[in-house]
Design a protein around this motif. Structure first.
Motif, short mmCIF file in Angstrom:
data_model
loop_
_atom_site.label_atom_id
_atom_site.label_comp_id
_atom_site.label_asym_id
_atom_site.label_seq_id
_atom_site.Cartn_x
_atom_site.Cartn_y
_atom_site.Cartn_z
N PHE A 310 -92.82 -67.31 7.49
CA PHE A 310 -91.75 -67.77 6.93
C PHE A 310 -91.72 -68.71 5.36
N ALA A 311 -93.13 -68.62 4.55
CA ALA A 311 -93.50 -68.47 3.62
C ALA A 311 -93.60 -67.74 2.35
N LEU A 313 -90.76 -65.35 3.63
CA LEU A 313 -89.40 -65.04 2.81
C LEU A 313 -88.94 -65.86 2.35
N GLU A 314 -89.52 -67.45 2.28
CA GLU A 314 -89.62 -68.18 0.78
C GLU A 314 -90.09 -68.01 -0.11
N ARG A 315 -90.81 -67.63 -0.27
CA ARG A 315 -91.91 -67.07 -1.50
C ARG A 315 -90.08 -65.57 -1.81
N GLY A 316 -90.19 -64.30 -1.22
CA GLY A 316 -89.13 -63.50 -1.40
C GLY A 316 -87.97 -64.37 -2.00
N ALA A 317 -87.13 -64.85 -0.73
CA ALA A 317 -85.99 -66.14 -1.19
C ALA A 317 -85.86 -66.23 -2.98
N ALA A 318 -86.87 -67.28 -3.47
CA ALA A 318 -87.09 -67.95 -4.37
C ALA A 318 -87.14 -66.37 -5.27
N ALA A 319 -87.75 -65.84 -4.96
CA ALA A 319 -88.18 -64.51 -6.35
C ALA A 319 -86.07 -63.81 -6.28
N LEU A 320 -85.32 -63.90 -5.60
CA LEU A 320 -84.35 -63.00 -4.85
C LEU A 320 -82.61 -63.77 -6.04
N GLY A 321 -84.17 -65.12 -6.17
CA GLY A 321 -82.44 -66.55 -6.60
C GLY A 321 -83.20 -66.49 -8.41
N VAL A 328 -92.11 -58.97 0.87
CA VAL A 328 -92.30 -59.70 1.41
C VAL A 328 -93.08 -58.91 2.30
N PRO A 329 -94.39 -59.14 2.35
CA PRO A 329 -95.29 -58.68 3.40
C PRO A 329 -94.72 -58.69 4.87
N GLU A 335 -87.91 -60.06 13.98
CA GLU A 335 -86.97 -61.08 13.42
C GLU A 335 -87.37 -61.59 11.31
N VAL A 336 -88.71 -61.52 12.24
CA VAL A 336 -89.44 -61.77 10.36
C VAL A 336 -89.51 -60.84 9.52
N ALA A 337 -89.88 -59.27 10.27
CA ALA A 337 -89.43 -58.09 9.73
C ALA A 337 -88.24 -57.31 8.92
N LEU A 338 -87.43 -57.42 10.10
CA LEU A 338 -86.21 -57.42 9.90
C LEU A 338 -85.36 -58.46 8.40
N MET A 339 -85.98 -59.94 8.82
CA MET A 339 -85.61 -60.85 7.53
C MET A 339 -85.95 -60.20 6.63
#
Length: 727
Positions: A310-311, A313-321, A328-329, A335-339
């Motif tokens: 999740f961390a 994914l969070e860093r990826g979402a922050a980068a997206l914003g 995202v590794p 489910e995490v891989a798909l996200m």
């Protein structure tokens, strides 16, 4: 706006909670099983104790039956049959010696009198019976029975066993063996009872005969209250929780199936019964705790791995914003891989959207700039339009005023027509400018306590044209802007004149906390689709090409806005075409105020030297003639330079200045006049009549502001000094 999630949990705590919830059914099932097992053990223990009690009851009955049989055998001796009591005494005494637990044998007659007691010599004083109740019962029923355990005259504890006897002559006797409780206690001690148990044998009268614990102190006493209550509630036999005479919590079973009414009770300490259950519960609790700890450990490991994913994914979402590249590794959690893949795709779409957004923003900025320019041009156009339309109106109105002052009777009809059409044109210009103020949010009100009834009466009576039927109270107070409320009523009356049949009714009344102003006509009425849109700007009912009714479709829209700014409401009603229309204005009522002093009737003031400056030659000429009719000395100038020269020449008392002059505007001219050292009263007479124009006139030092075409009263008040700059 995103709502607050409220109470939150970390993933680790959530997984631990889920583990605990998962173990909860197992824990409840285990506790139920332990409880069921404990209940089963309790039932088995109760059954075992009840079996012991039944066995003891049978043994006690056997002992009592043996004593009864011995007495019955003794009663068949020939001596008693022959009525030889003395001989029978010797036989009875020998029998007592043969029975170690027998204290004595007593023989009584049918009246209950003692004939002999083996512990006393024959013929000695007989004494009294220790248990007379059981003796009377024996003589009454004439069957063997066992009496009450009691302490005798010599202080020894015993219980009687009695049998009836009849001699050959038919005389009735009672033969009693007095037996020590030790005989019953021996039966109790022979029984192999559970360790720590207490066995009690209780006679039919509720007294303890034998007890495996504290026999000497408890014999002849009553059992514990809880055991006594259990025996009363359960009937012949049963089991339950009790408290013994020593105050210890016990589990007891009893039976009262003895032929002689005696009760045998077996009690076992509760701790002894619950030990096995407690051990089982303890073992189960340790096992459950170990399982829970294992689940917590596994949940913590899983939570750490999921939290790391999740961390990422969070860093990826922050980068997206932030519009940065998203990386995202990979994760073994599907489910995490798909996200993560979805974030990568979203990042690509976001980049494309940002490019498109930048292009759209650039276009939007250009469109907004163009819109602002168009709005500014529109406002400038409307201001110029009002000025240019009012400028020609001014000399026309002034010419009509001159004609009225001359009182030329031959042209009354023509002047009336011209006055009506000029007023109509002036109203169209005012409506157009008011709509501009409404759409730009610049319409302002000057609210004060106002007698609405007086305002309505004045507006109705001063309105030219067809008569209006008015119904109004003497006073009805609101907080309002008088000029704007007059405008509301005039617009409604104008609408009624154009679409009515000449019969217009105006009604003013109070209803609850509202002042209600109703304007009703008997004209063409309105269809439902027209009622729904009647207050929209520029909307009009379908008309003929000739447009007999005229108008721009702005009057009712202005009415609604003015009423709403007063905190009120307006509505239109009609039953359909041909039924007439009714408009209802509602304003909040206010506290009544003291009546204002009446304004003095405008009369020509003291003659003054007036400088009139206007580049419109016709307007200047007609206005000058009007002022001269009022007795003023008037000098006319058509430019700023000419006006300054005239000021130096005549030193005017009042200077009436147009704002739009060819060489300098009226504001600059006003400042130039003040700079000469002269102090005339300055009056702005201009086609610019918006609120900003009035404020600018005040700031430039004008004493009054009049909008063309000005009425005679307004012009004379401005010159005489009774109209301020904000008028």
């Amino acid at each position: 706006m995103r709502s607050s999630p409220g109470f939150t949990l970390s993933l680790r705590r959530l997984l631990i909670l889920l583990s605990g919830i998962g173990l909860l059914p197992l824990a409840l099932l285990g506790l139920w099983s332990v409880h069921t097992s404990s209940q089963y053990q309790q039932r088995e223990q109760d059954r075992a104790m009840l079996d012991v009690a039944r066995a003891l009851s049978s043994a006690v009955d056997a002992e009592l039956d043996g004593s009864i049989a011995t007495l019955a055998s003794l009663a068949r001796a020939p001596a008693i049959g022959a009525g030889d009591v003395a001989a029978f005494y010797d036989i009875a005494r020998d029998q007592v010696k043969a029975q170690p637990e027998w204290l004595a044998i007593i023989l009584t007659d049918a009246a209950g009198n003692i004939l002999f007691r083996t512990t006393d010599p024959f013929g000695a004083p007989k004494g009294r019976i220790t248990d007379p109740e059981s003796l009377r019962q024996l003589l009454a029923v004439q069957r063997p029975l066992v009496g009450r355990v009691a302490r005798g005259q010599r202080g020894r504890v015993a219980f009687p066993v009695r049998v009836p006897i009849r001699d050959e002559a038919g005389r009735l006797y009672a033969l009693t063996a007095v037996i020590k409780p030790d005989r019953i206690l021996a039966v109790v001690k022979r029984q192999q009872a559970p360790a720590g148990s207490i066995i009690s044998v209780i006679d039919a009268f509720g007294a303890i005969v034998a007890r495996s614990k504290d026999q000497d102190t408890r014999v002849t006493t009553a059992p514990g209250p809880r055991l006594a209550q259990l025996m009363r509630e359960k009937g012949p036999e049963g089991a339950g929780d009790t408290v013994n005479l020593e105050g210890q919590r016990m589990s007891s079973a009893f039976t009262r199936v003895s032929r002689h009414g005696w009760t045998v009770a077996v009690s076992v300490p509760k701790a002894a019964i619950g030990a096995a259950s407690l051990k089982g519960i303890t073992l189960y609790g340790w096992g459950l705790a170990a399982s829970l700890l294992a689940c917590i450990g596994i949940a913590s490991l899983l939570a750490s791995r999921i939290a790391r994913s999740f961390a990422n994914l969070e860093r990826g979402a922050a980068a997206l914003g932030a519009g940065k590249p998203v990386g995202v590794p990979g994760s073994r959690i599907r489910e995490v891989a798909l996200m993560g893949q979805a974030l990568d795709a979203a990042a690509r779409q976001h980049a494309a959207h940002e490019d498109e957004r930048s292009r759209l923003l650039a276009s939007l900025e250009e469109a907004l700039a163009a819109s602002r320019d168009a709005s500014r041009v529109k406002d400038e156009f409307l201001a110029v339009l009002g000025h240019e339309l009012r400028n020609p109106l001014s000399p026309i109105v002034a010419s009509l005023d001159l004609m009225d002052l001359r009182a030329d009777g031959a042209s009354v009809r023509e002047r009336t027509i011209m006055r009506r059409q000029v007023n109509h044109l002036k109203r169209l210009v005012d409506d157009l400018l008011d709509v501009s103020r409404i759409t730009s949010g610049k319409m302002q009100l000057e609210l004060r306590p106002l007698n609405l009834a007086e305002v309505v009466r004045h507006a109705v009576t001063s309105r030219p044209g067809q008569p209006v039927a008015l119904t109004a109270p003497g006073a009805l107070w609101v907080e309002g802007d008088e000029s704007r409320l007059v405008q509301v009523l005039n617009n409604l009356l104008s609408n009624a004149e154009r679409f009515g049949d000449g019969a217009t009714e105006v009604t003013l009344r109070a209803a609850d906390a509202w002042a209600q102003l109703e304007v009703r006509d008997r004209g063409i009425g309105m269809a439902p689709e027209l009622l729904a849109r009647v207050f929209e700007p520029f909307y009009q009912a379908p008309q003929q090409v000739a447009r007999v009714t005229g108008g721009l479709g702005l009057g009712l829209a202005i009415v609604r806005k003015i009423v709403e700014l007063h905190g009120g409401r307006v509505s239109a009603h009609s039953d359909g075409p041909g039924t007439g229309s009714r408009f209802l204005v509602e304003l909040p009522l206010a506290q009544a105020q003291a009546p204002l002093p009446l304004a003095a009737t405008v009369q020509p003031s003291t003659a003054r030297r007036v400088l009139l400056v206007d580049d419109n030659v016709d307007a200047a000429a007609t206005t000058a003639r009007i002022l001269e009719q009022f007795g003023h000395e008037v000098d006319v100038a058509h430019s700023g330079a000419a006006a300054l020269a005239a000021c130096a020449r005549m030193e005017p008392d009042v200077a009436v200045l147009d704002i739009g002059l060819p060489d300098m505007d009226g504001y600059t001219l006003a400042a130039a006049i003040r700079a000469t050292g002269l102090a005339p009263r300055l009056v702005a007479l201009t086609g610019y009549g918006q609120q900003s124009d009035i404020q600018r006139a005040r700031d430039a030092g004008f004493d009054a502001h009049l909008t063309k075409p000005a009425s005679l009263d307004a012009l004379e008040r401005a010159i005489s000094g009774t109209v301020e700059a904000a008028s």
